[in-house]
Design a protein around this motif. Structure first.
Motif, PDB file in Angstrom:
ATOM      1  N   ALA A   1     -32.146   2.555 -38.104  1.00 29.01           N
ATOM      2  CA  ALA A   1     -32.113   1.407 -37.208  1.00 29.01           C
ATOM      3  C   ALA A   1     -30.840   0.610 -37.432  1.00 29.01           C
ATOM      4  N   GLY A   2     -30.373  -0.031 -36.390  1.00 31.29           N
ATOM      5  CA  GLY A   2     -29.211  -0.901 -36.504  1.00 31.29           C
ATOM      6  C   GLY A   2     -28.019  -0.339 -35.775  1.00 31.29           C
ATOM      7  N   PRO A   3     -27.213  -1.231 -35.200  1.00 32.91           N
ATOM      8  CA  PRO A   3     -26.059  -0.769 -34.433  1.00 32.91           C
ATOM      9  C   PRO A   3     -24.938  -0.202 -35.301  1.00 32.91           C
ATOM     10  N   ALA A   4     -24.826  -0.619 -36.550  1.00 32.42           N
ATOM     11  CA  ALA A   4     -23.738  -0.160 -37.408  1.00 32.42           C
ATOM     12  C   ALA A   4     -24.133   1.049 -38.246  1.00 32.42           C
ATOM     13  N   ALA A   5     -25.343   1.562 -38.057  1.00 33.95           N
ATOM     14  CA  ALA A   5     -25.820   2.700 -38.850  1.00 33.95           C
ATOM     15  C   ALA A   5     -25.060   3.960 -38.447  1.00 33.95           C
ATOM     16  N   THR A   6     -24.643   4.729 -39.450  1.00 35.49           N
ATOM     17  CA  THR A   6     -23.941   5.983 -39.171  1.00 35.49           C
ATOM     18  C   THR A   6     -24.923   7.135 -39.274  1.00 35.49           C
ATOM     19  N   PRO A   7     -24.745   8.157 -38.446  1.00 37.09           N
ATOM     20  CA  PRO A   7     -25.649   9.308 -38.535  1.00 37.09           C
ATOM     21  C   PRO A   7     -25.480  10.033 -39.870  1.00 37.09           C
ATOM     22  N   LYS A   8     -26.537  10.699 -40.271  1.00 34.42           N
ATOM     23  CA  LYS A   8     -26.503  11.433 -41.541  1.00 34.42           C
ATOM     24  C   LYS A   8     -25.602  12.648 -41.409  1.00 34.42           C
ATOM     25  N   SER A   9     -24.930  12.962 -42.501  1.00 38.25           N
ATOM     26  CA  SER A   9     -24.084  14.152 -42.508  1.00 38.25           C
ATOM     27  C   SER A   9     -24.965  15.388 -42.578  1.00 38.25           C
ATOM     28  N   LEU A  10     -24.379  16.512 -42.274  1.00 41.89           N
ATOM     29  CA  LEU A  10     -25.117  17.775 -42.343  1.00 41.89           C
ATOM     30  C   LEU A  10     -25.615  18.015 -43.763  1.00 41.89           C
ATOM     31  N   LEU A  11     -24.796  17.692 -44.757  1.00 40.77           N
ATOM     32  CA  LEU A  11     -25.202  17.866 -46.152  1.00 40.77           C
ATOM     33  C   LEU A  11     -26.435  17.027 -46.463  1.00 40.77           C
ATOM     34  N   GLU A  12     -26.449  15.773 -46.018  1.00 40.26           N
ATOM     35  CA  GLU A  12     -27.618  14.917 -46.262  1.00 40.26           C
ATOM     36  C   GLU A  12     -28.859  15.464 -45.568  1.00 40.26           C
ATOM     37  N   GLN A  13     -28.690  15.960 -44.352  1.00 34.33           N
ATOM     38  CA  GLN A  13     -29.819  16.536 -43.625  1.00 34.33           C
ATOM     39  C   GLN A  13     -30.353  17.773 -44.349  1.00 34.33           C
ATOM     40  N   MET A  14     -29.458  18.624 -44.834  1.00 34.05           N
ATOM     41  CA  MET A  14     -29.880  19.833 -45.545  1.00 34.05           C
ATOM     42  C   MET A  14     -30.550  19.489 -46.872  1.00 34.05           C
ATOM     43  N   GLN A  15     -30.068  18.450 -47.558  1.00 33.71           N
ATOM     44  CA  GLN A  15     -30.696  18.043 -48.814  1.00 33.71           C
ATOM     45  C   GLN A  15     -32.115  17.539 -48.570  1.00 33.71           C
ATOM     46  N   GLU A  16     -32.312  16.776 -47.497  1.00 34.56           N
ATOM     47  CA  GLU A  16     -33.655  16.298 -47.164  1.00 34.56           C
ATOM     48  C   GLU A  16     -34.570  17.451 -46.784  1.00 34.56           C
ATOM     49  N   LEU A  17     -34.048  18.399 -46.033  1.00 40.72           N
ATOM     50  CA  LEU A  17     -34.831  19.572 -45.652  1.00 40.72           C
ATOM     51  C   LEU A  17     -35.236  20.376 -46.886  1.00 40.72           C
ATOM     52  N   LEU A  18     -34.292  20.583 -47.795  1.00 42.04           N
ATOM     53  CA  LEU A  18     -34.588  21.326 -49.019  1.00 42.04           C
ATOM     54  C   LEU A  18     -35.645  20.607 -49.848  1.00 42.04           C
ATOM     55  N   ALA A  19     -35.544  19.296 -49.950  1.00 44.70           N
ATOM     56  CA  ALA A  19     -36.541  18.537 -50.705  1.00 44.70           C
ATOM     57  C   ALA A  19     -37.925  18.674 -50.068  1.00 44.70           C
ATOM     58  N   SER A  20     -37.982  18.638 -48.750  1.00 39.42           N
ATOM     59  CA  SER A  20     -39.255  18.772 -48.046  1.00 39.42           C
ATOM     60  C   SER A  20     -39.853  20.163 -48.251  1.00 39.42           C
ATOM     61  N   VAL A  21     -39.028  21.191 -48.120  1.00 41.20           N
ATOM     62  CA  VAL A  21     -39.507  22.567 -48.293  1.00 41.20           C
ATOM     63  C   VAL A  21     -39.954  22.796 -49.732  1.00 41.20           C
ATOM     64  N   THR A  22     -39.211  22.247 -50.684  1.00 38.35           N
ATOM     65  CA  THR A  22     -39.572  22.385 -52.096  1.00 38.35           C
ATOM     66  C   THR A  22     -40.922  21.736 -52.371  1.00 38.35           C
ATOM     67  N   ALA A  23     -41.150  20.566 -51.787  1.00 45.01           N
ATOM     68  CA  ALA A  23     -42.435  19.879 -51.970  1.00 45.01           C
ATOM     69  C   ALA A  23     -43.574  20.687 -51.346  1.00 45.01           C
ATOM     70  N   ASP A  24     -43.326  21.244 -50.157  1.00 47.46           N
ATOM     71  CA  ASP A  24     -44.352  22.064 -49.512  1.00 47.46           C
ATOM     72  C   ASP A  24     -44.664  23.309 -50.344  1.00 47.46           C
ATOM     73  N   LEU A  25     -43.633  23.938 -50.883  1.00 50.28           N
ATOM     74  CA  LEU A  25     -43.824  25.132 -51.707  1.00 50.28           C
ATOM     75  C   LEU A  25     -44.610  24.800 -52.969  1.00 50.28           C
ATOM     76  N   ALA A  26     -44.278  23.688 -53.595  1.00 49.34           N
ATOM     77  CA  ALA A  26     -45.011  23.279 -54.800  1.00 49.34           C
ATOM     78  C   ALA A  26     -46.484  23.041 -54.487  1.00 49.34           C
ATOM     79  N   GLU A  27     -46.751  22.441 -53.321  1.00 51.45           N
ATOM     80  CA  GLU A  27     -48.145  22.206 -52.927  1.00 51.45           C
ATOM     81  C   GLU A  27     -48.874  23.523 -52.691  1.00 51.45           C
ATOM     82  N   LEU A  28     -48.218  24.456 -52.016  1.00 49.45           N
ATOM     83  CA  LEU A  28     -48.843  25.758 -51.773  1.00 49.45           C
ATOM     84  C   LEU A  28     -49.082  26.506 -53.077  1.00 49.45           C
TER      85      LEU A  28
END
Length: 70
Positions: free
Chosen positions: A13-40
């Motif tokens: 949120a916010g007009p001055a907010a910058t979009p996330k870089s591809l690296l940040e997006q991939m790090q979040e995706l990896l963290a999410s997948v890792t959490a899902d794998l640990a749960e499984l």
């Protein structure tokens, strides 16, 4: 023309907010997948005593057969 991968569905949120870089997006995706794998894996270890391969399906002692032959 806008590309689908360039659009962010959860932009900060916010007009001055910058979009996330591809690296940040991939790090979040990896963290999410890792959490899902640990749960499984935790679900799998809990049920490991009752779940298994069906009786009579062990082929570890079977003679080796070349692929494509019967």
């Amino acid at each position: 023309m806008s590309e689908p991968w360039s659009e962010t569905s959860a932009a900060p949120a916010g007009p001055a907010a910058t979009p996330k870089s591809l690296l940040e997006q991939m790090q979040e995706l990896l963290a999410s997948v890792t959490a899902d794998l640990a749960e499984l894996q935790s679900c799998g270890t809990r049920d490991a005593g009752t779940a298994g391969y069906p009786t009579g399906t062990d082929t570890s002692g079977a003679p080796a057969v070349s692929p494509g032959t019967r």
